[in-house]
Scaffold this active site. Structure first.
Site, PDB file in Angstrom:
ATOM      1  CG  LEU A  82       9.457  -7.544  13.026  1.00  0.00           C
ATOM      2  CD1 LEU A  82       9.626  -6.086  12.692  1.00  0.00           C
ATOM      3  CD2 LEU A  82       7.876  -8.010  12.558  1.00  0.00           C
ATOM      4  CG  ASP A 107      13.962  -7.114  14.623  1.00  0.00           C
ATOM      5  OD1 ASP A 107      14.597  -7.343  15.804  1.00  0.00           O
ATOM      6  OD2 ASP A 107      14.157  -7.733  13.614  1.00  0.00           O
TER       7      ASP A 107
END
Lengths: 669, 328
Positions: free
Chosen positions: A545, A587
């Protein structure tokens, strides 16, 4: 022949005597009857002859007498006397008597021994003597003319004919009797001797040779006459039947004895009226005595040795049996063993005789030592109680898997009442989650080892499946052959749920619920294997991300977690069902796209992933916007790479995408 | 017993009555001549009355009294006569019975009574008797036959039949008459053309039989009547048949008128028995018997064959012995 036989009358003698008596009775009677009949006939004949003579003479003499033709009617009389062979025919001529002035005028003819038919002369004393010298029958008839008596004709018929006939019949009768008697006695004697007595002697000779039981050894011979032959055959059949019956009775006795001995039962015979009781040796042995030690035996012997509590039951059962309520008497009772302990006996019996007034008289029965059975019963009772109260389901089947019994725990576990499953195959419980191989292996083990142990998914009556721990043991009989199976079903649903939970924790990300690295590797390896096997195209995406750290820092970890949860859902929805989205850390996500048509298909999904992550979302009323950088590596059977190679390549390419400005993807060059 | 006694009583009474009525009752038996009884069938018939005359005459001559008892052709009366004679204890009986059968009873009764019997003319079928005196019927008939044959031949006839109206042929005298007559014809050209046996000896019977015989044989030359009393029947039959002079008549026995009839030729001839002679002979024989002289059992006295040729010579004999009209 014994003295008694010597004293007994002889059949031959009796038959001959009977024949003689019959002859002596019948022949004289017959002779007498015959004589009487002959006499009657003779007298009737004589009377008829005399009547005819009288009628003829009357008819012919009357007119002559009326016309005083004395000589003429005397000629008729003479002729008739000669024809009729009469003693005399006398004519009393009333007219002549009147004419001559005499009381009577009697003329006629008389048969004289010397001169034959001679004119009758009343004055002739010789004739008078001749007339009365022999018995005679007198027939008379009065002659009339115009209603006036003319005279009387008297016919003297000799009775000697009757006497001669009597003598003839008597002599005949006597001769016949004698001849008949001699002939009949001789013939009967011979016949009886050779045709009856002789066969009977053969008969007796055959019967005389007898076995120890008094049954003739040899079959009776055949005989000439039907009656003897029939008797012989009948006796032979009877002897055969008796012999067979004896053998059968002996066999039956032996069998009964064998049964008694074989069953090891004590026997008893009880005279209910006297109390006298007979036991066999085994009866005493059951209670540790010899029969001799118990003598004299009465019903009190039994009562003395029997537990007081059981005596009452015994008495109750006896009265029921005597009252006809039960076909036989049966009672289990404890008896005091000589050693002091109690032995259980099964006391059975049946009333076999009653007194003429209907009172019970004789009863026969057995004692069977059932101490061991009783103990077994106790054990079984205990087992039954265990069976009923154990928490695990217990199912007993026959060797074919047909359910014979289940316990309450089984019903609670499976939802099936015992009545619903008894008689049905255990497969009723099958959930369908195990294939044939599973069951084949299970049966194979069961048959070979006599047991099987494992987890099985079953289907509840309501339809749900549930896991059980199943332990099956073969129950073998005396001969070692399996008679039935006992299956113990332990409910492991909770355990399995816990186990699944642990496995989930180990293989899935706790926050997002997505597969974790471990699971990702498993699936990657599996996908690579399938790609190789089926010549398919696999894409491995490494997604990181963009801007997550900022969100996490600005909005806190909790918001960061919410973001991850939401994005995970979006990504999950952006890929196909067969695809795997795994969170491998912070992430970072790895997405596996197996079985792609081509790279473009992979790119399409990559783009949907980029859109899914880039779309803003609200967390704690704050709009948050992140993006993702994706590196993709591809794998097919042409490529020689392992999982690590593919991940490393994808990671590398993700890094390149991030380098190139983020929110993009980077494919291998 | 009572009945028997009663019979005896009756018998005694009867005997008493008989004794009282007897003309000989008063006379002693020793003084009276021996008595004979002549039991005759029927004195109304001349033959028997003539014979009775002979009996009486001869008895008288020999010192007997005789009781002639006619039966009037009744068997009962004959028996009653017998009983009477026997009751009268006659010394002997001359018997001319009503028939040969009745004779047997009479002989039987007489025998039982110990009374000798001589039979005159009518024979007996049995019984004991001293002697039988009768006519020689066969001899008489033969001679009569010869008389007829001569008479026929005298008329120029050499053949033809002779009808016989006969007395019953079961009787010995009937048989003898027929036998003698037929024997006489056998040596001539004539023969017996037919025979009828009399039954009731009536005129009608004789007439009828005569007519039948005449009509049955057109060549009939004569009729012979074996009896005498119904000669008129035969004569009437010949006359009625229109055979007078063509059919001649001869008779056996005699009637008083026969003398003239023979003389006139109305009757060719007659065989005449001699009853008086018979009666006499019977008594003679009985007497001889009583005298213990031998007597023949059967005695046959000649029958006179009277013809026109000898009638005059024989007339005294005829009148005495046949007709009983001569001097006694």
């Amino acid at each position: 022949m014994t003295d008694r036989h010597q004293r007994q009358p002889s059949l031959q003698g009796r038959i001959i005597l009977l024949a003689l008596l019959s002859i002596l009775l019948v022949v004289p009677v017959h002779g007498t009857l015959s004589f009487l009949e002959q006499k009657q006939l003779l007298l009737a004949d004589m009377k008829q002859q005399a009547d005819e003579s009288l009628a003829s003479l009357s008819k012919n003499t009357a007119p002559l007498m009326a016309s005083y033709a004395i000589a003429e009617y005397q000629k008729l009389v003479s002729t008739e006397a000669a024809l009729g062979q009469y003693i005399a025919i006398l004519v009393d001529d009333f007219q002549m008597a009147r004419i001559l002035g005499q009381p009577r005028y009697v003329s006629g003819s008389i048969l004289m021994p010397d001169t034959g038919i001679t004119p009758y002369n009343p004055a002739d004393t010789v004739q008078q003597a001749q007339l009365t010298a022999q018995p005679y029958l007198l027939f008379e008839r009065t002659l009339e003319s115009d209603g006036q008596p003319l005279g009387r004709i008297s016919i003297y018929m000799p009775q000697t004919a009757v006497e001669e006939k009597l003598n003839e019949i008597l002599y005949d009768s006597l001769r016949s009797s004698l001849l008949l008697a001699i002939t009949l006695v001789a013939l009967l004697g011979l016949f009886v001797r050779y045709q009856i007595v002789s066969p009977l002697k053969d008969f007796l000779a055959s019967l005389s040779e007898r076995d120890a039981e008094g049954i003739p050894v040899n079959p009776l011979p055949g005989f000439k006459y039907r009656e003897f032959s029939s008797l012989s055959e009948t006796l032979n059949r009877m002897i055969g039947l008796i012999r067979a019956s004896r053998a059968e009775i002996k066999q039956e006795g032996d069998r009964l004895l064998a049964v008694i001995e074989g069953t090891n039962v004590g026997t008893w015979e009880w005279n209910i009226q006297t109390g006298e009781t007979v036991f066999n040796e085994r009866w005493a042995e059951i209670v540790g005595y010899t029969l001799e030690e118990l003598q004299p035996t009465t019903i009190d012997t039994w009562a003395r040795l029997t537990h007081p509590d059981d005596l009452a039951e015994s008495e109750k059962q006896l009265q029921r049996h005597f009252a006809g309520e039960t076909d036989f008497y049966q009672c289990e009772a404890r008896m005091k063993h000589k050693d002091g302990h109690w032995v259980w006996v099964l006391d059975r019996g049946k009333l076999s005789k009653t007194t003429p007034t209907g009172e019970p008289l004789m009863m026969y029965g057995t004692h069977q030592d059932i101490t061991r059975q009783k103990e077994t019963e106790l054990r079984l009772s205990l087992a039954a109680r265990v069976f009923e109260h154990v928490n695990d389901g217990v199912m007993i089947t026959d060797t074919r898997g047909v359910i014979q019994n289940v316990n309450a725990a089984f019903s609670a576990l499976t939802g099936f009442e015992p009545s619903e499953v008894t008689g049905r195959n255990a497969s009723i419980l099958s959930s369908g989650r195990h294939d044939c191989d599973f069951y084949r292996a299970m049966w194979s083990h069961l048959l070979n080892e006599g047991n099987w142990d494992g987890e099985v998914w079953n289907r509840h009556k309501a339809g749900d499946t549930y896991p059980v721990h199943l332990k099956i043991s073969a129950i073998k009989g005396q001969n070692g052959a399996t008679e039935s199976y006992v299956a113990i079903l332990s409910d492991i649903s909770d355990f399995k749920a816990h186990e699944q939970k642990l496995e989930h924790l180990a293989r899935f990300d706790l926050l997002t619920g997505l597969p974790n690295r471990l699971t990702m590797y498993d699936r990657l390896n599996q996908a690579m294997m399938q790609a190789r096997e089926y010549d398919a195209l696999l894409a491995v995406l490494f997604l990181d991300l963009d801007g997550f750290k900022e969100v996490n820092d600005s909005l806190g970890h909790e918001a960061g977690d919410q973001l991850l949860i939401h994005l995970s859902r979006r990504m999950h929805h952006a890929v196909r069902d067969t695809d795997t989205v795994a969170r491998i850390g912070g992430d970072e996500f790895v997405i596996l796209l197996p079985d792609l048509q081509n790279r473009d298909a992979g790119i399409t999904i990559i783009e949907r992933l980029l859109n899914a992550t880039a779309s803003p979302l609200r967390i704690h009323n704050t709009e948050v916007s992140v993006s993702a950088s994706i590196g993709a590596s591809f794998y097919d059977h042409h490529r020689a790479a392992d999982a690590e190679d593919l991940l490393r390549e994808a990671d590398q390419l993700m890094y390149e995408a991030k380098q190139k400005g983020k929110n993009r993807y980077q494919l291998p060059g | 017993m009572f009945r028997s006694g009663l019979h005896r009583l009756k018998l005694c009474c009867l005997m008493g009555i008989l004794l009282l009525v007897s003309p000989f009752a008063a006379a002693s038996e020793a003084d009276a001549p021996p008595r004979l009884a002549y039991l005759v069938s029927d004195l109304r018939i001349p033959f028997w009355s003539i014979m009775a005359g002979g009996v009486e005459q001869q008895a008288k001559e020999l010192g007997y009294s005789v009781e002639v008892l006619s039966a009037d052709n009744s068997a009962r009366k004959e028996l009653e006569n017998t009983a009477r004679a026997l009751h009268d204890e006659v010394a002997g009986i001359i018997l001319s019975p009503t028939n040969s059968s009745a004779a047997v009873t009479v002989l039987d009764l007489a025998e039982k009574a110990g009374v000798p019997v001589v039979i005159a003319d009518i024979g007996t079928q049995g019984g004991e008797y001293v002697s039988y005196i009768g006519s020689d019927n066969e001899q008489g008939a033969r001679e009569l036959g010869q008389v007829l044959v001569k008479a026929l031949e005298a008329r120029g006839w050499s053949e033809g039949g002779v009808g016989i109206v006969a007395i019953p042929q079961k009787r010995e005298n009937g048989k003898a008459r027929t036998r003698g007559f037929v024997d006489a014809l056998s040596s001539s050209g004539f023969q017996a053309a037919g025979i009828r046996q009399q039954v009731d000896f009536s005129y009608t019977e004789t007439y009828t039989f005569s007519r039948e015989l005449i009509e049955s044989d057109p060549n009939l030359r004569a009729l012979w009547l074996q009896g005498s009393d119904r000669y008129q029947g035969a004569l009437d039959a010949i006359r009625d048949a229109g055979k007078e002079g063509e059919v001649l008549l001869v008779c056996f026995d005699a009637e008083p008128e026969f003398i003239e009839m023979i003389r006139s030729g109305q009757l060719v001839g007659a065989g005449m028995q001699q009853p008086r002679l018979i009666g006499e002979k019977a008594v003679t024989t009985l007497h001889a018997y009583r005298q213990s002289e031998p007597v023949p059992k059967r005695q046959k006295l000649p029958v006179l064959a009277v013809s026109p040729q000898n009638i005059d010579d024989l007339l005294p004999t005829i009148e005495k012995n046949v007709l009983g009209t001569g001097p006694k």
